[in-house]
Scaffold this motif. Structure first.
Motif, PDB file in Angstrom:
ATOM      1  N   TRP A  21       0.826  -1.214   0.000  1.00  9.96           N
ATOM      2  CA  TRP A  21       0.000   0.000   0.000  1.00  9.96           C
ATOM      3  C   TRP A  21       0.848   1.247   0.000  1.00  9.96           C
ATOM      4  O   TRP A  21       0.520   2.229  -0.646  1.00  9.96           O
ATOM      5  N   GLY A  22       1.950   1.234   0.699  1.00 10.59           N
ATOM      6  CA  GLY A  22       2.855   2.379   0.667  1.00 10.59           C
ATOM      7  C   GLY A  22       3.439   2.587  -0.715  1.00 10.59           C
ATOM      8  O   GLY A  22       3.652   3.707  -1.152  1.00 10.59           O
ATOM      9  N   HIS A  23       3.660   1.483  -1.440  1.00  7.61           N
ATOM     10  CA  HIS A  23       4.204   1.571  -2.784  1.00  7.61           C
ATOM     11  C   HIS A  23       3.216   2.265  -3.717  1.00  7.61           C
ATOM     12  O   HIS A  23       3.601   3.086  -4.541  1.00  7.61           O
ATOM     13  N   PHE A  24       1.928   1.936  -3.608  1.00  6.79           N
ATOM     14  CA  PHE A  24       0.920   2.576  -4.459  1.00  6.79           C
ATOM     15  C   PHE A  24       0.879   4.076  -4.221  1.00  6.79           C
ATOM     16  O   PHE A  24       0.851   4.866  -5.162  1.00  6.79           O
ATOM     17  N   ALA A  25       0.852   4.488  -2.974  1.00  8.44           N
ATOM     18  CA  ALA A  25       0.802   5.917  -2.644  1.00  8.44           C
ATOM     19  C   ALA A  25       2.063   6.612  -3.123  1.00  8.44           C
ATOM     20  O   ALA A  25       2.001   7.728  -3.653  1.00  8.44           O
ATOM     21  N   TRP A  26       3.219   5.969  -2.954  1.00  9.32           N
ATOM     22  CA  TRP A  26       4.497   6.534  -3.399  1.00  9.32           C
ATOM     23  C   TRP A  26       4.497   6.724  -4.909  1.00  9.32           C
ATOM     24  O   TRP A  26       4.886   7.781  -5.413  1.00  9.32           O
ATOM     25  N   ARG A  27       4.022   5.710  -5.640  1.00  5.68           N
ATOM     26  CA  ARG A  27       3.997   5.779  -7.100  1.00  5.68           C
ATOM     27  C   ARG A  27       3.068   6.896  -7.573  1.00  5.68           C
ATOM     28  O   ARG A  27       3.419   7.678  -8.458  1.00  5.68           O
ATOM     29  N   ARG A  28       1.893   6.982  -6.962  1.00  8.20           N
ATOM     30  CA  ARG A  28       0.938   8.025  -7.366  1.00  8.20           C
ATOM     31  C   ARG A  28       1.440   9.424  -7.031  1.00  8.20           C
ATOM     32  O   ARG A  28       1.249  10.362  -7.802  1.00  8.20           O
ATOM     33  N   GLN A  29       2.076   9.592  -5.893  1.00  9.39           N
ATOM     34  CA  GLN A  29       2.602  10.908  -5.519  1.00  9.39           C
ATOM     35  C   GLN A  29       3.696  11.338  -6.493  1.00  9.39           C
ATOM     36  O   GLN A  29       3.746  12.479  -6.918  1.00  9.39           O
ATOM     37  N   VAL A  84       2.371   7.492 -19.247  1.00 16.50           N
ATOM     38  CA  VAL A  84       2.715   7.114 -17.868  1.00 16.50           C
ATOM     39  C   VAL A  84       3.582   5.857 -17.874  1.00 16.50           C
ATOM     40  O   VAL A  84       4.538   5.759 -17.118  1.00 16.50           O
ATOM     41  N   LYS A  85       3.279   4.912 -18.757  1.00 22.18           N
ATOM     42  CA  LYS A  85       4.071   3.688 -18.845  1.00 22.18           C
ATOM     43  C   LYS A  85       5.528   4.005 -19.184  1.00 22.18           C
ATOM     44  O   LYS A  85       6.455   3.440 -18.602  1.00 22.18           O
ATOM     45  N   GLN A  86       5.753   4.934 -20.102  1.00 19.17           N
ATOM     46  CA  GLN A  86       7.124   5.354 -20.437  1.00 19.17           C
ATOM     47  C   GLN A  86       7.816   5.971 -19.226  1.00 19.17           C
ATOM     48  O   GLN A  86       8.995   5.714 -18.979  1.00 19.17           O
ATOM     49  N   LEU A  87       7.093   6.774 -18.473  1.00 21.91           N
ATOM     50  CA  LEU A  87       7.650   7.379 -17.272  1.00 21.91           C
ATOM     51  C   LEU A  87       8.007   6.316 -16.241  1.00 21.91           C
ATOM     52  O   LEU A  87       9.110   6.332 -15.681  1.00 21.91           O
ATOM     53  N   TYR A  88       7.105   5.376 -16.013  1.00 21.63           N
ATOM     54  CA  TYR A  88       7.360   4.315 -15.037  1.00 21.63           C
ATOM     55  C   TYR A  88       8.561   3.458 -15.442  1.00 21.63           C
ATOM     56  O   TYR A  88       9.319   3.016 -14.596  1.00 21.63           O
ATOM     57  N   THR A 133      11.705  -0.441 -11.403  1.00 24.98           N
ATOM     58  CA  THR A 133      12.165  -1.732 -11.896  1.00 24.98           C
ATOM     59  C   THR A 133      11.001  -2.705 -11.849  1.00 24.98           C
ATOM     60  O   THR A 133      10.190  -2.687 -10.937  1.00 24.98           O
ATOM     61  N   GLY A 134      10.916  -3.533 -12.844  1.00 21.62           N
ATOM     62  CA  GLY A 134       9.794  -4.454 -12.924  1.00 21.62           C
ATOM     63  C   GLY A 134       8.680  -3.880 -13.782  1.00 21.62           C
ATOM     64  O   GLY A 134       8.707  -2.722 -14.180  1.00 21.62           O
ATOM     65  N   HIS A 135       7.707  -4.720 -14.052  1.00 19.92           N
ATOM     66  CA  HIS A 135       6.610  -4.353 -14.951  1.00 19.92           C
ATOM     67  C   HIS A 135       5.444  -3.749 -14.169  1.00 19.92           C
ATOM     68  O   HIS A 135       5.086  -4.236 -13.104  1.00 19.92           O
ATOM     69  N   VAL A 136       4.861  -2.681 -14.717  1.00 21.75           N
ATOM     70  CA  VAL A 136       3.627  -2.112 -14.169  1.00 21.75           C
ATOM     71  C   VAL A 136       2.559  -2.289 -15.243  1.00 21.75           C
ATOM     72  O   VAL A 136       2.703  -1.808 -16.363  1.00 21.75           O
ATOM     73  N   ARG A 180      -0.857  -1.994 -17.449  1.00 25.67           N
ATOM     74  CA  ARG A 180      -1.666  -0.853 -17.907  1.00 25.67           C
ATOM     75  C   ARG A 180      -2.893  -0.658 -17.014  1.00 25.67           C
ATOM     76  O   ARG A 180      -3.312   0.462 -16.762  1.00 25.67           O
ATOM     77  N   HIS A 181      -3.451  -1.761 -16.538  1.00 25.09           N
ATOM     78  CA  HIS A 181      -4.595  -1.674 -15.629  1.00 25.09           C
ATOM     79  C   HIS A 181      -4.229  -0.857 -14.384  1.00 25.09           C
ATOM     80  O   HIS A 181      -5.006  -0.020 -13.925  1.00 25.09           O
ATOM     81  N   ASN A 182      -3.050  -1.086 -13.844  1.00 30.64           N
ATOM     82  CA  ASN A 182      -2.615  -0.338 -12.664  1.00 30.64           C
ATOM     83  C   ASN A 182      -2.341   1.118 -12.991  1.00 30.64           C
ATOM     84  O   ASN A 182      -2.596   1.998 -12.166  1.00 30.64           O
ATOM     85  N   ILE A 183      -1.856   1.379 -14.188  1.00 27.76           N
ATOM     86  CA  ILE A 183      -1.634   2.766 -14.612  1.00 27.76           C
ATOM     87  C   ILE A 183      -2.973   3.479 -14.725  1.00 27.76           C
ATOM     88  O   ILE A 183      -3.130   4.613 -14.262  1.00 27.76           O
ATOM     89  N   ARG A 184      -3.954   2.814 -15.340  1.00 25.18           N
ATOM     90  CA  ARG A 184      -5.299   3.410 -15.432  1.00 25.18           C
ATOM     91  C   ARG A 184      -5.864   3.686 -14.051  1.00 25.18           C
ATOM     92  O   ARG A 184      -6.492   4.720 -13.815  1.00 25.18           O
TER      93      ARG A 184
END
Length: 89
Positions: A12-20, A38-42, A47-50, A52-56
């Protein structure tokens, strides 16, 4: 301030960190933000795959919090822009 180099532990901390960090980049760069952009930015910072569903979900979450406006509803191309007035959160 963007802090891509120090992800927190825990999911959960990772999600908030990524969104911030995403919101910080949107503020810095401006313009139209699609899942592809956003995918290009990530790819640059995470590291690792994110998926598209999570990006949306990240974009929709920032929109629901009042930071972004969703554009292109009903068209093949949907994108988000930074809300300049009336930020609710």
């Amino acid at each position: 301030m963007t802090t891509w180099d120090t992800p927190p532990t825990g999911t959960w901390g990772h999600f908030a960190w990524r969104r911030q960090n995403l919101l910080d980049e949107i503020r810095k760069q401006g313009g139209e933000w699609t899942t592809g952009r956003v995918k290009q930015l990530y790819r640059q910072y995470i590291t690792g795959h994110v998926y598209r569903h999570n990006i949306r979900r990240d974009l929709a979450h920032l929109c629901a919090e009042g930071y972004l406006d969703r554009r292109g509803n009903g068209t093949p191309r949907r994108y988000y822009t930074l809300r300049t007035e009336g930020v609710t959160a």
